[in-house]
Design an enzyme around this catalytic site. Sequence first.
Site, PDB file in Angstrom:
ATOM      1  N   PRO A 168      35.815  37.794  43.947  1.00  0.00           N
ATOM      2  CA  PRO A 168      36.616  36.648  44.363  1.00  0.00           C
ATOM      3  C   PRO A 168      36.326  35.443  44.683  1.00  0.00           C
ATOM      4  O   PRO A 168      35.023  35.136  45.078  1.00  0.00           O
ATOM      5  CB  PRO A 168      37.244  37.430  45.880  1.00  0.00           C
ATOM      6  CG  PRO A 168      36.464  39.030  45.962  1.00  0.00           C
ATOM      7  CD  PRO A 168      35.248  38.920  45.169  1.00  0.00           C
ATOM      8  N   LYS A 169      37.070  34.450  44.558  1.00  0.00           N
ATOM      9  CA  LYS A 169      36.875  33.039  45.012  1.00  0.00           C
ATOM     10  C   LYS A 169      37.419  32.954  46.018  1.00  0.00           C
ATOM     11  O   LYS A 169      38.717  32.749  46.468  1.00  0.00           O
ATOM     12  CB  LYS A 169      37.470  32.198  43.824  1.00  0.00           C
ATOM     13  CG  LYS A 169      37.094  30.586  44.170  1.00  0.00           C
ATOM     14  CD  LYS A 169      37.875  29.574  43.272  1.00  0.00           C
ATOM     15  CE  LYS A 169      37.544  28.404  43.493  1.00  0.00           C
ATOM     16  NZ  LYS A 169      38.141  27.953  45.047  1.00  0.00           N
TER      17      LYS A 169
END
Length: 249
Positions: free
Chosen positions: A20-21
Amino acid sequence: MEAKLADEIPRDGNRWQYEPKWDGFRCLAFKSDDTVDLRAKSGKPLGRYFPEITDILRDLKCGHFVIDGEIVIDIDGELSFEALQMRLHPAQSRIRKLSSQTPASLILFDMLARPGGEVITGKPLVERRRAIEDFVTSSNSPDLRLSKCTYDAATAARWLHGSGHASTDGIMAKVLDEHYLCGERAMVKVKPRRTADCVVGGFRYLADSREVGSLLLGLYNDDGKLDHVGFTSTIARTDRGALTRRLEG
């Protein structure tokens, strides 16, 4: 190591790790004995704004390491970028108060130097990932969190579909056998993309110019009134003259 923006999740072969960012402040943390230095992606110091992170790392038994991660603040189960921005305050007393009221955490996803000081930027990601996993486990600190990852593009696509609402802002893709390439855009960043049919309600001139710079966008609400929702990006130089004449006419 930084990222370049892409429209789609890379899927060529089994060579990618997806994460995930996180919606936070990118941070490199350096520790040498009792000295801890937090640095932003730009190289600017972050330690004075997040003293609780500095204290957490200073209290760890291992004396020398370099780690890569994201500083985040969790409020009611969601990450708050606004709470992070509030930390960028000139008054140390205000920062100390906020660090107590809304303490930050560090989500880790890479290691540049192992505890003890061995530099591993030349090792492949798979080895560095094992190193950061071991580091987080051995730290036994709830404020040092390991970023989840997957090697499955379909799982990454589901994460991407659910991002953009609160804690995450897209997907990061990294090559499994690649070294940590300092200063290079060697990672791939994919953000969720949403579209809407907007009304052009006006425009803004460029600064110190009589040519159009961007368009003002609106959407009609339930009462039939036009609400301002944003702006376009800057108009291309080759299009400005003709578009300005059209809008002014």
